[in-house]
Design a protein around this motif. Structure first.
Motif, PDB file in Angstrom:
ATOM      1  N   VAL A   3       0.865  -1.175   0.000  1.00  0.00           N
ATOM      2  CA  VAL A   3       0.000   0.000   0.000  1.00  0.00           C
ATOM      3  C   VAL A   3       0.903   1.228   0.000  1.00  0.00           C
ATOM      4  CG1 VAL A   3      -1.815   1.283   1.208  1.00  0.00           C
ATOM      5  CG2 VAL A   3      -1.804  -1.224   1.265  1.00  0.00           C
ATOM      6  N   PRO A  12      -5.343   3.419   5.187  1.00  0.00           N
ATOM      7  CA  PRO A  12      -4.491   2.998   4.075  1.00  0.00           C
ATOM      8  C   PRO A  12      -4.929   3.685   2.778  1.00  0.00           C
ATOM      9  CG  PRO A  12      -6.127   1.299   4.527  1.00  0.00           C
ATOM     10  CD  PRO A  12      -6.365   2.399   5.528  1.00  0.00           C
ATOM     11  N   GLU A  38      -4.058   3.853  -1.405  1.00  0.00           N
ATOM     12  CA  GLU A  38      -3.368   3.381  -2.601  1.00  0.00           C
ATOM     13  C   GLU A  38      -3.481   4.464  -3.676  1.00  0.00           C
ATOM     14  OE1 GLU A  38      -1.141   0.583  -4.839  1.00  0.00           O
ATOM     15  OE2 GLU A  38      -1.496   0.919  -2.712  1.00  0.00           O
ATOM     16  N   TYR A  83      -6.482  -2.980  -6.306  1.00  0.00           N
ATOM     17  CA  TYR A  83      -6.631  -2.719  -4.868  1.00  0.00           C
ATOM     18  C   TYR A  83      -6.338  -3.967  -4.023  1.00  0.00           C
ATOM     19  CZ  TYR A  83     -11.235  -4.102  -6.670  1.00  0.00           C
ATOM     20  OH  TYR A  83     -12.260  -4.717  -7.357  1.00  0.00           O
ATOM     21  N   GLY A  89      -3.509  -4.853  -2.638  1.00  0.00           N
ATOM     22  CA  GLY A  89      -2.737  -4.480  -1.458  1.00  0.00           C
ATOM     23  C   GLY A  89      -3.600  -3.879  -0.370  1.00  0.00           C
ATOM     24  N   LEU A  90      -4.557  -3.052  -0.788  1.00  0.00           N
ATOM     25  CA  LEU A  90      -5.483  -2.448   0.173  1.00  0.00           C
ATOM     26  C   LEU A  90      -6.288  -3.510   0.914  1.00  0.00           C
ATOM     27  CD1 LEU A  90      -7.107   0.715  -1.509  1.00  0.00           C
ATOM     28  CD2 LEU A  90      -5.824   0.641   0.629  1.00  0.00           C
ATOM     29  N   GLY A 142     -10.700   1.623   3.084  1.00  0.00           N
ATOM     30  CA  GLY A 142      -9.473   2.182   2.544  1.00  0.00           C
ATOM     31  C   GLY A 142      -9.778   3.155   1.428  1.00  0.00           C
ATOM     32  N   LEU A 151      -8.569   4.704  -2.432  1.00  0.00           N
ATOM     33  CA  LEU A 151      -7.785   4.591  -3.648  1.00  0.00           C
ATOM     34  C   LEU A 151      -7.851   5.933  -4.363  1.00  0.00           C
ATOM     35  CD1 LEU A 151      -7.592   1.619  -6.114  1.00  0.00           C
ATOM     36  CD2 LEU A 151      -7.590   3.969  -6.941  1.00  0.00           C
TER      37      LEU A 151
END
Length: 418
Positions: free
Chosen positions: A347, A361, A363, A371, A373-374, A386, A388
């Protein structure tokens, strides 16, 4: 020397002879630092060359002429006076203005104090001996890099780091205000590209590309590495320092292999580590730590390095816009942490709100909305939501009990408390 100091004082303190005004554009930091004008503590401004520290000092002067009286405010830059002392400046001011510094209230502003040897001891002496003098200082390197500085000025100083312009500040400088993002989307995107070209330097926002390239290389990078840093740090190989900086400048977010880099540059691993530290303390780069709830583990873990300048050669290439876009958001969010686990889930930014003890978090994706990783981070730390940040997309993605809010960058950094 005294004659030269007096001449510089006469040239720099125009408010002594005539009305003084300043063409000042709003800076978010100014409201914070101006609150401390009534405290005894020293106001200290640090930051990269040419980001507006002197302008902020002059704004403090303009706003406090009535409070102290024009003749009781003194500005002096040590940029060309490395062998002078603060005491000499006080004595020359006292002589020139026929003032007794033990009476009345005074405001002294010292610019580029890092040029002076033992500047912290000099300012401490003034602070302790003159209760009636308010002090402000600025420096183009971190003023508190030495343990001695922190110990000498503990409790006596409030430090404010001055960064290049954020995109929000850039628009204020351009006197542009977009309340309806959808209506003015194309205007915002055009101005954002111009902002990237300027690298957030106030003096460059209306300059052409060739002037900007020359300015960044000669006035910022070369002067810092080949002049300023050599005056402060013990550097045997400044060209190696520039090589390290160039790697980070052209590959933002890189995780450096110290041993490999040392071998390529024919220097020791310790020299690589030292040079990275000096670049950071000179504000040319910043590092992000791999987030962990264990503070000690965070300090020891992987670090990503980012330049605080946008390389013109990256900004101009369409195929590299994603890299520049990520860097711009990292800098605008003033990020401190990223996250990567052993499975290489990642992230870009982890924001921590210390007041509410919450973790967010974030991204950053210029084009493709990945997404993974999120989701991994949200599950790992038992969070529900989270962010983005995209170039121009806006939607909400729901995955079972998880929510990912996709928002265009201009909404995130112009109209958000992130």
């Amino acid at each position: 020397m005294n004659e030269m100091i007096i001449e510089a004082l006469e040239e720099s303190n125009k408010w002594w002879k005539s009305e003084f005004t300043i063409d000042f554009k709003p800076r978010e930091i100014y409201e914070q630092l101006s609150q401390f004008i009534n405290t005894k503590q020293i106001i200290a401004l640090t930051g990269l060359r040419r980001v507006g520290k002197t302008t902020l000092l002059l704004k403090l002067i303009a706003d406090n002429l009535d409070k102290f009286g024009a003749n009781n405010i003194c500005y002096f830059s040590f940029d060309n006076f490395r062998n002078a002392t603060m005491k000499q400046v006080l004595n020359c001011y006292s002589q020139l203005m026929n003032k007794d510094l033990n009476t009345e209230k005074y405001f002294f502003l010292f610019d580029e104090v890092q040029k002076l040897e033992n500047w912290e001891e000099q300012i401490k002496r003034i602070y302790d001996n003159f209760k009636n003098i308010k002090l402000a200082v600025s420096g183009s390197e971190s003023l508190f890099i030495r343990k001695k500085s922190k110990e000498s000025l503990a409790g006596r100083c409030f430090e404010f780091k001055i960064n290049p312009l954020t995109f929000k500040e850039y628009l204020q400088f351009k006197q542009q205000k977009f309340e309806n993002f959808q209506l003015y989307k194309n205007d915002i995107l055009r101005e954002f590209n111009n902002y990237l070209i300027s690298s957030g330097f106030p003096e460059l926002i209306n300059e052409n590309r060739e002037t900007i390239k020359k300015y960044i290389q000669e006035t910022v990078i070369e002067k810092i590495i080949y002049r300023d840093m050599l005056q402060i740090f013990s550097i045997n190989n400044p060209s190696a320092v520039e090589s390290i900086f160039r790697i980070i400048l052209l590959s933002p977010g890189t995780i450096l292999n110290m041993e490999q880099l040392a071998k390529e540059l024919s220097i020791s691993r310790q020299s690589v580590s030292n040079y990275l530290d000096y670049l950071e303390k000179s504000f040319l780069i910043k590092k992000l730590y791999n987030f962990s709830k264990n503070t000690r583990k965070t300090q020891r873990s992987l670090k990503k390095y980012y330049p605080v300048i946008f390389a013109p050669e990256l900004v101009e290439k369409n195929e590299l816009k994603g890299i520049v876009f990520e860097l711009s958001i990292i800098l605008n969010l003033d990020a401190e942490f990223f996250w990567r686990d052993q499975y290489k889930h990642e992230v870009d930014v982890i924001k921590i709100n210390k007041d509410t003890n919450t973790i967010l978090p974030i991204e950053i994706k210029y084009a493709k909305q990945d997404y993974g990783g999120l989701v991994a981070f949200l599950k790992r730390f038992k969070l529900k939501e989270g962010i983005l940040i995209s170039y121009d997309k806006k939607e909400t993605i729901k995955l079972s009990d998880l929510k990912i809010k996709v928002m265009p960058f201009y909404e995130a950094i112009l109209n958000s408390s992130m």
